[in-house]
Design an enzyme around this catalytic site. Structure first.
Site, short mmCIF file in Angstrom:
data_model
loop_
_atom_site.label_atom_id
_atom_site.label_comp_id
_atom_site.label_asym_id
_atom_site.label_seq_id
_atom_site.Cartn_x
_atom_site.Cartn_y
_atom_site.Cartn_z
N ARG A 77 46.82 -32.15 -41.16
CA ARG A 77 45.75 -32.40 -42.12
C ARG A 77 45.81 -31.40 -43.27
O ARG A 77 45.94 -30.20 -43.05
CB ARG A 77 44.39 -32.32 -41.42
CG ARG A 77 44.24 -33.37 -40.32
CD ARG A 77 42.90 -33.35 -39.65
NE ARG A 77 41.81 -33.68 -40.55
CZ ARG A 77 40.59 -34.03 -40.14
NH1 ARG A 77 40.32 -34.12 -38.84
NH2 ARG A 77 39.65 -34.31 -41.01
N LYS A 80 22.82 -31.25 -35.22
CA LYS A 80 21.60 -30.97 -35.99
C LYS A 80 20.46 -31.93 -35.66
O LYS A 80 19.44 -31.93 -36.35
CB LYS A 80 21.92 -31.03 -37.49
CG LYS A 80 22.99 -30.05 -37.94
CD LYS A 80 23.26 -30.20 -39.43
CE LYS A 80 24.46 -29.37 -39.85
NZ LYS A 80 24.76 -29.54 -41.30
N ARG A 112 30.31 -28.50 -52.25
CA ARG A 112 29.41 -27.52 -51.65
C ARG A 112 29.74 -26.13 -52.18
O ARG A 112 30.90 -25.78 -52.41
CB ARG A 112 29.54 -27.52 -50.12
CG ARG A 112 29.35 -28.87 -49.45
CD ARG A 112 27.98 -29.45 -49.71
NE ARG A 112 26.93 -28.64 -49.12
CZ ARG A 112 26.49 -28.77 -47.87
NH1 ARG A 112 27.04 -29.68 -47.06
NH2 ARG A 112 25.50 -28.03 -47.42
N PRO A 114 18.14 -27.24 -42.99
CA PRO A 114 18.16 -26.69 -41.63
C PRO A 114 19.49 -27.02 -40.94
O PRO A 114 19.89 -28.17 -40.88
CB PRO A 114 16.98 -27.38 -40.94
CG PRO A 114 16.08 -27.79 -42.06
CD PRO A 114 17.00 -28.14 -43.20
N GLU A 115 20.17 -25.99 -40.47
CA GLU A 115 21.44 -26.18 -39.77
C GLU A 115 21.22 -25.97 -38.28
O GLU A 115 20.09 -25.85 -37.82
CB GLU A 115 22.50 -25.24 -40.36
CG GLU A 115 22.78 -25.53 -41.83
CD GLU A 115 23.96 -24.75 -42.39
OE1 GLU A 115 24.78 -24.24 -41.60
OE2 GLU A 115 24.07 -24.65 -43.63
N HIS A 144 3.02 -33.51 -47.91
CA HIS A 144 4.32 -33.73 -47.26
C HIS A 144 4.27 -33.65 -45.74
O HIS A 144 5.32 -33.64 -45.09
CB HIS A 144 5.39 -32.77 -47.79
CG HIS A 144 5.50 -32.73 -49.28
ND1 HIS A 144 5.72 -33.87 -50.04
CD2 HIS A 144 5.41 -31.69 -50.16
CE1 HIS A 144 5.77 -33.53 -51.32
NE2 HIS A 144 5.58 -32.23 -51.41
N ARG A 182 11.26 -33.45 -49.19
CA ARG A 182 12.27 -34.29 -49.84
C ARG A 182 12.48 -35.63 -49.13
O ARG A 182 13.17 -36.49 -49.65
CB ARG A 182 13.59 -33.52 -49.94
CG ARG A 182 13.46 -32.20 -50.68
CD ARG A 182 14.80 -31.57 -50.91
NE ARG A 182 14.68 -30.17 -51.30
CZ ARG A 182 15.70 -29.38 -51.58
NH1 ARG A 182 16.94 -29.85 -51.51
NH2 ARG A 182 15.51 -28.12 -51.92
#
Length: 271
Positions: free
Chosen positions: A152, A58, A261, A2-3, A91, A110
């Site tokens: 950077r 988040k 990612r 979930p973002e 869960h 999880r």
């Protein structure tokens, strides 16, 4: 995972049901989350009134008359409203039972999420203290990104996913915003012009706002507070579309690993 849009969708869904009510019971069936649920959480929360439900990046912040419960959904967590007597599923780890026969149920297959209590202002908590600006707030813009990117060499996708730079931009929406801005995800962050960062900042906010309106993105685990899926996946332009034609130019979308990612981009549209 979930973002930000999924967390905001959850916040908007649960707040009307629980704000203003007192906790009458806390049921912990499994305390072993990313960080253990405090052993005295029931004693701490029982009798307290929930005054607000906020989001920071988040994280969900459940503000009580004294103190705040910090919630993170981890990789697969969700919060749903149900009746206290509704049988728990596998869960379903924690129930917060409110007056009015209302239960806020935390589900996390999880167990990478967390429920942590703080009596101090949550903004001082170590998990939140270093977070950058909210991408949907006026304090965030491309000039902010350009200023922090100076010198950077890290890839721009990793840069905008750094929560110290901007809070809550996860993998899905970083991919989507970079595509809309026409920026290659591996381009060094310090070698992007202010004009391109202004454009990127606008697209970050745009893609997050659009996803919130659609109820988030459903890929594997996310459903909203009522158990319904989000619908933003239907309009994703690059994420999870490896090998499929670009919706703009027709070139096959590519997928590479960047910062461990999955990273999706169009080799023609993004430079």
């Amino acid at each position: 995972m979930p973002e930000l849009p999924e967390v905001e969708t959850t916040r908007r869904g649960i707040a009307p049901h629980i704000a203003g009510w007192r906790i009458v019971d806390v049921r912990v069936r499994e305390a072993r989350l990313r960080w253990p649920v405090p052993a005295d959480l029931g004693e701490t929360l029982t009798g307290r009134r929930l005054t607000d439900v906020r989001r920071r990046g988040k994280y969900l912040l459940l503000d009580f008359d004294e103190g705040t419960l910090i919630a993170h959904l981890g990789m697969s967590g969700s919060l749903r409203i149900c009746k206290p007597g509704f049988p728990p599923r596998k869960h379903d780890h924690v129930d917060l039972v409110f007056e009015g026969d209302i239960c806020l149920r935390y589900h996390d297959p999880r167990r990478f999420g967390c429920l942590l209590w703080t009596a101090e202002p949550p903004e001082r908590h170590p998990l939140l203290a270093a977070l950058g600006p909210e991408p949907l707030d006026k304090a965030f813009d491309g000039a902010h990104l350009h200023r922090l990117a100076a010198g950077r060499n890290t890839a721009v996708k990793s840069f905008i996913m750094d929560s110290r730079v901007v809070a809550g931009v996860g993998n899905i929406y970083a991919n989507e915003a970079l595509f809309r801005a026409g920026i290659h995800p591996a381009r060094p962050a310090g070698k992007i012009s202010l004009a391109r960062y202004r454009n990127l900042g606008e697209h970050i906010a745009e893609v997050l706002a659009a996803s919130i309106e659609q109820g988030g993105t459903t890929l594997r685990d996310f459903v909203n507070e009522s158990g319904a899926p989000g619908y933003f996946k239907q309009v994703l332009r690059v994420y999870d579309r490896a090998g499929q034609p670009c919706r703009v130019c027709g070139e096959p979308i590519r997928c590479v690993r960047l910062g461990q990612r999955a990273t999706y981009y169009c080799p023609r549209c993004q430079r």
